[in-house]
Design an enzyme around this catalytic site. Structure first.
Site, PDB file in Angstrom:
ATOM      1  N   TYR A 133       0.823  -1.213   0.000  1.00 52.92           N
ATOM      2  CA  TYR A 133       0.000   0.000   0.000  1.00 52.92           C
ATOM      3  C   TYR A 133       0.858   1.265   0.000  1.00 52.92           C
ATOM      4  CZ  TYR A 133      -4.718  -1.857   0.706  1.00 52.92           C
ATOM      5  OH  TYR A 133      -5.929  -2.457   0.550  1.00 52.92           O
ATOM      6  N   LYS A 185       2.718 -15.424   1.898  1.00 50.57           N
ATOM      7  CA  LYS A 185       2.883 -16.087   0.601  1.00 50.57           C
ATOM      8  C   LYS A 185       4.379 -16.389   0.480  1.00 50.57           C
ATOM      9  CE  LYS A 185       1.325 -17.466  -3.436  1.00 50.57           C
ATOM     10  NZ  LYS A 185       0.445 -18.649  -3.572  1.00 50.57           N
ATOM     11  N   ASP A 203      -3.531 -18.020  -0.268  1.00 52.49           N
ATOM     12  CA  ASP A 203      -4.546 -18.656  -1.128  1.00 52.49           C
ATOM     13  C   ASP A 203      -5.249 -19.782  -0.367  1.00 52.49           C
ATOM     14  OD1 ASP A 203      -2.085 -19.974  -1.155  1.00 52.49           O
ATOM     15  OD2 ASP A 203      -2.121 -20.454  -3.292  1.00 52.49           O
ATOM     16  N   ASP A 244     -12.420  -8.878   4.251  1.00 51.87           N
ATOM     17  CA  ASP A 244     -13.697  -8.782   3.528  1.00 51.87           C
ATOM     18  C   ASP A 244     -14.351 -10.153   3.418  1.00 51.87           C
ATOM     19  OD1 ASP A 244     -13.592  -6.046   3.059  1.00 51.87           O
ATOM     20  OD2 ASP A 244     -14.201  -6.252   0.961  1.00 51.87           O
TER      21      ASP A 244
HETATM   22  C1  IPM Z   1     -10.432  -1.033   3.878  1.00 51.68           C
HETATM   23  C2  IPM Z   1     -10.676  -0.398   2.555  1.00 51.68           C
HETATM   24  C3  IPM Z   1      -9.472   0.473   2.224  1.00 51.68           C
HETATM   25  C4  IPM Z   1      -8.248  -0.411   2.179  1.00 51.68           C
HETATM   26  C5  IPM Z   1      -9.595   1.283   0.931  1.00 51.68           C
HETATM   27  C6  IPM Z   1     -10.869   2.077   0.899  1.00 51.68           C
HETATM   28  C7  IPM Z   1      -8.398   2.154   0.705  1.00 51.68           C
HETATM   29  O1  IPM Z   1     -10.902  -1.356   1.584  1.00 51.68           O
HETATM   30  O2  IPM Z   1     -10.366  -0.316   4.891  1.00 51.68           O
HETATM   31  O3  IPM Z   1     -10.316  -2.256   3.926  1.00 51.68           O
HETATM   32  O4  IPM Z   1      -7.974  -1.053   1.158  1.00 51.68           O
HETATM   33  O5  IPM Z   1      -7.574  -0.506   3.198  1.00 51.68           O
HETATM   34 MN    MN Z   2     -10.980  -3.374   2.299  1.00 47.63          MN
END
Ligand code: IPM
Ligand code: MN
Length: 368
Positions: free
Chosen positions: A146, A196, A228, A256
């Site tokens: 990031y 990984k 994975d 997520d």
């Molecule tokens: C999260 C979101 C953020 C990330 C985005 C919006 C930059 O997806 O907080 O998980 O990838 O960290």
């Molecule tokens: Mn996210």
């Protein structure tokens, strides 16, 4: 009586609606547990872009207000209205990522909890999660791909190329590993490190450092999975997991997935924590795991539980008001146990009552 200061950043979409319910809960617990909280509200995200003629999603005044606070209670940012703007000033990249970096919020705690009463809301077959599950994802939040440099687009040998760089320092891995081991110590004492290492140099170092740190936590059982495989195992049988620790990108994706299989994004809080200061206070930003949900914004039907549980995390980790935090968590449990349901978790079973945002907030306050 202790006085705490929090910066409140409702943001966009359902943010302001669910924040209102968190306010009610805060008012109730601060009275019950006798502490005072001064709250100041600031603009962030699309709301800030609107107010500044699309100049910034993170105004100076917001940053300053947050610097002066003990913790940040964050709603959510973003929505279709701002998607035409250059990516760097859009709410997500223009506000959230700079906040994380500015405040050194390296430790992202994302609980993925599937309540036994809510297994119908999960897309996973009931028999696989009959007793629900409770997994904590500890994601490194200020390093990795990031933020690594160089991060750019350029032309190499006449062709367009995009470059992102994945960098992890030993010290960054070490400090997130400590957070994860400590969390595991307070839970079921099982930590799974996700990497990984069969491909990435970053992951080879990651694994080495995690194994080193493990020596300081002999009571925690450490395991390792490639990312994975971890993605598969989570779907196959989430109850196998207790705490997961992983880097920024993998943590983004796995958290997520965890949120999805736990049933509703509207239930899950998160905490992004910095390093404790010399007096032991930890600054943090607390926000629902779900986004701004522009599709249901303004209708008063969003589930405020994620925001309310984010407040509980704030009380526990930054304000050290543990009792108040636990009281909120049990009030939420009770409301769910009593069948109170916003639309996202309503399954029309006997004993369920469908409510809107403010009724859910009120049901939780009643049970405090
Ligand atoms: C999260 C979101 C953020 C990330 C985005 C919006 C930059 O997806 O907080 O998980 O990838 O960290
Ligand atoms: Mn996210």
């Amino acid at each position: 009586m202790s006085l705490h200061r929090i910066a409140v950043l409702p943001g966009d979409g359902i943010g302001p609606e669910v924040m209102e319910e968190a306010h009610k809960v805060l008012a109730a617990v601060s009275e019950k547990f006798e502490f005072e909280v001064s709250q100041e509200t600031f603009l962030i995200g699309g709301a800030a872009l609107d107010a500044t003629d699309n100049i910034t999603a993170l105004p100076e005044a917001t940053l300053k207000g947050c610097e002066e606070a003990d913790a940040i209670l964050f709603g959510s940012v973003g929505g279709p209205k701002w998607e035409h703007l250059p990516p760097d000033i859009q709410p997500e990249r223009g506000a959230l990522l700079p906040m994380r970096k500015h405040f050194g919020l390296f430790a992202n705690l994302r609980p993925g909890v599937c309540h036994p009463n809510l297994i119908d809301a999960s897309p996973v077959k009931n028999e696989l999660i009959a007793n629900g599950f409770n997994v904590l994802c500890v994601r490194e939040l200020t390093g990795g791909i990031y933020f690594g440099e160089p991060k750019e687009r350029k032309v190499i040998e006449g062709e367009e190329v995009a470059i992102d760089t994945m960098v992890y320092r030993r010290s960054e891995i070490k400090r997130i590993a400590h957070v994860a081991f400590k969390a595991a110590q307070g839970r079921d004492k099982r930590l799974c490190s996700v990497d990984k290492a069969n491909v990435l140099q970053n992951s080879v170092l990651w694994r080495e450092v995690v194994i080193e740190v493990a020596k300081e936590y002999p009571e925690v059982t450490l395991s390792h999975l490639y990312v994975d495989n971890a993605a598969m195992q989570l779907i196959r049988h989430a109850p196998d997991f207790d705490v997961i620790v992983t880097g920024n990108l993998f943590g983004d994706i796995l958290s997520d997935e965890m949120a999805m299989i736990s049933g509703s994004l509207g239930l899950l809080p998160s905490a992004s924590l910095g390093e404790p200061d010399p007096e032991g206070h930890t600054f943090g930003l607390y926000e629902p795991s779900g986004g701004s949900a522009p599709d249901i914004a303004g209708q008063g039907i969003a589930n405020p539980i994620a925001q309310i549980l984010s407040l509980a995390m704030l009380l526990r980790y930054s304000l050290e008001e543990d009792e108040a935090a636990s009281a909120i968590e049990s009030a939420v449990e009770q409301a769910i146990g009593d069948g109170i349901r916003t639309g996202d978790i309503f399954s029309a079973k006997e004993g369920e009552r469908k409510v809107n945002t403010s009724e859910m907030g009120a049901a939780i306050v009643e049970r405090l």
